[in-house]
Enzyme design. Sequence first.
Site, mmCIF file in Angstrom:
data_model
loop_
_atom_site.group_PDB
_atom_site.id
_atom_site.type_symbol
_atom_site.label_atom_id
_atom_site.label_comp_id
_atom_site.label_asym_id
_atom_site.label_seq_id
_atom_site.Cartn_x
_atom_site.Cartn_y
_atom_site.Cartn_z
ATOM 1 N N SER A 235 0.823 -1.207 0.000
ATOM 2 C CA SER A 235 0.000 0.000 0.000
ATOM 3 C C SER A 235 0.861 1.263 0.000
ATOM 4 C CB SER A 235 -0.955 -0.070 1.195
ATOM 5 O OG SER A 235 -2.098 0.667 0.896
ATOM 6 N N LYS A 239 3.980 2.098 -2.601
ATOM 7 C CA LYS A 239 4.275 3.304 -3.381
ATOM 8 C C LYS A 239 5.758 3.636 -3.168
ATOM 9 C CE LYS A 239 -0.234 5.136 -1.749
ATOM 10 N NZ LYS A 239 -1.367 4.702 -2.508
ATOM 11 N N TRP A 326 -10.634 0.407 -4.401
ATOM 12 C CA TRP A 326 -10.012 1.708 -4.097
ATOM 13 C C TRP A 326 -8.636 1.814 -4.774
ATOM 14 C CZ3 TRP A 326 -11.336 6.264 -2.419
ATOM 15 C CH2 TRP A 326 -10.489 7.081 -1.665
ATOM 16 N N HIS A 377 -7.770 -5.683 1.182
ATOM 17 C CA HIS A 377 -6.545 -4.886 1.075
ATOM 18 C C HIS A 377 -5.603 -5.314 2.202
ATOM 19 C CE1 HIS A 377 -4.229 -1.212 0.423
ATOM 20 N NE2 HIS A 377 -4.268 -0.980 1.710
HETATM 21 C C1 GCU Z 1 -5.348 4.691 2.297
HETATM 22 C C2 GCU Z 1 -4.860 5.481 1.105
HETATM 23 C C3 GCU Z 1 -4.146 4.601 0.086
HETATM 24 C C4 GCU Z 1 -3.086 3.775 0.781
HETATM 25 C C5 GCU Z 1 -3.674 3.027 1.936
HETATM 26 C C6 GCU Z 1 -2.651 2.251 2.773
HETATM 27 O O1 GCU Z 1 -6.396 3.850 1.901
HETATM 28 O O2 GCU Z 1 -5.944 6.150 0.551
HETATM 29 O O3 GCU Z 1 -3.567 5.377 -0.927
HETATM 30 O O4 GCU Z 1 -2.470 2.913 -0.153
HETATM 31 O O5 GCU Z 1 -4.297 3.943 2.830
HETATM 32 O O6 GCU Z 1 -1.492 2.616 2.833
HETATM 33 O O7 GCU Z 1 -3.055 1.254 3.403
#
Ligand code: GCU
Length: 398
Positions: A235, A239, A326, A377
Amino acid sequence: MKSLLSIFFIVISALSIKAQRPATTNYDEAKVPVYTLPEVLKTGSGKAIKSAKAWEKLRRPEVLELFAENIYGPIPKDFDEIKFSLKNEDRNSMNGKAHLKEVLIEVFRNHKRIAINLTLFIPNNAKSPSPAFLLINNRGKENTDPTRLVKSEFWPAEVLIESGYAIAAIHVSDMAPDDKNEFMNGVLQLYPEQLNANNGMRAIAAWGWGASRVMDYFETDPQIDAKRVAITGHSRGGKASLWAAANDQRFALCISNCSGNTGAALARRQFGERVKVINTTFPHWFNTNYKKYNDHEELLPVDQHMLISLIAPRPVYATNASEDLWADPKGTFLSLKNAENVYGLYGKKSKLPEVAPGLNTPITEPPLAYHNREGKHDLRVYDWKQFIRFADNYYRKK
Ligand code: GCU
């Protein structure tokens, strides 16, 4: 009482996750706007790129700079000194199967110091330096428990050790606390000029910077094969793993799990999380310039397929989960697909199918790998087992 309390916290956290997702979020494929991706193989001045050499000389530096300038900020390479000290070790960890090392990495610049705590397990039966996975941990520190009293699917160290890999982790809070009021209390203390710049690094780049300092350490540890290190993150950590691998070519592989918006998913599809939402909820992740693209993804000079291209010819594995729209599973797959031509310049033929594979159907052949796991997720043993297959496939066939 305890269970009542935990139900209360689950409800509160579910509500706060919901709160980040505006009612206007698009999850309808029919409503994805018509879009044109920026051409990865054409320079800003319109020159077509036809060879790996031209990519590396002309286009790759340009694309790297565009991402630094408009999204993540750079990952600075200069510092005055770096020190590694072994704080704790156990040669008989995991019932004798692994050698635990807890290493303190201290970095100094302009009389400021930052400390990163590295937890590392190395297989004891290794006959040569071990390939490693490094996780940028964005969840609780208990997930990477060095004592192994707590075992978590998020970092299943035993599974990696059994498969012949060293497994390492650093926590994001050592580099940049994941909070809009606190993120500057870490790496940015060493680089105050970044904090003042509109294109300066923020938390995601700081996490990537930390991963590179671990790589500096790996290069000094004779038990680790520093030429075979996979950078991994989930997540927001996913990134950071992409940006780290784009900047630091010492990472042999990159794994980006459920990284979604401003990770592996295309921005222009405007499916699931949008740039404005991420910039508003997490203003400390990306640079100030990125805010210009709120509600204007079409103006970005790049899209995320170009981030994956920056990692070529090194393999990239991106994943999704079926209940995590998402993070735009289709947009993630398309991002990988649109990076294929850059791998092609190196003679690396993608094994991805034309359309995204079904659920739980991993494509683990390098150079571009993908799966969409059934479920939420998260980062789970299922995901890690595919990453191991991917690394096995790559290292054995290289
Ligand atoms: C939030 C955010 C995402 C990210 C996620 C995470 O949902 O909007 O962009 O990837 O957190 O890090 O779990």
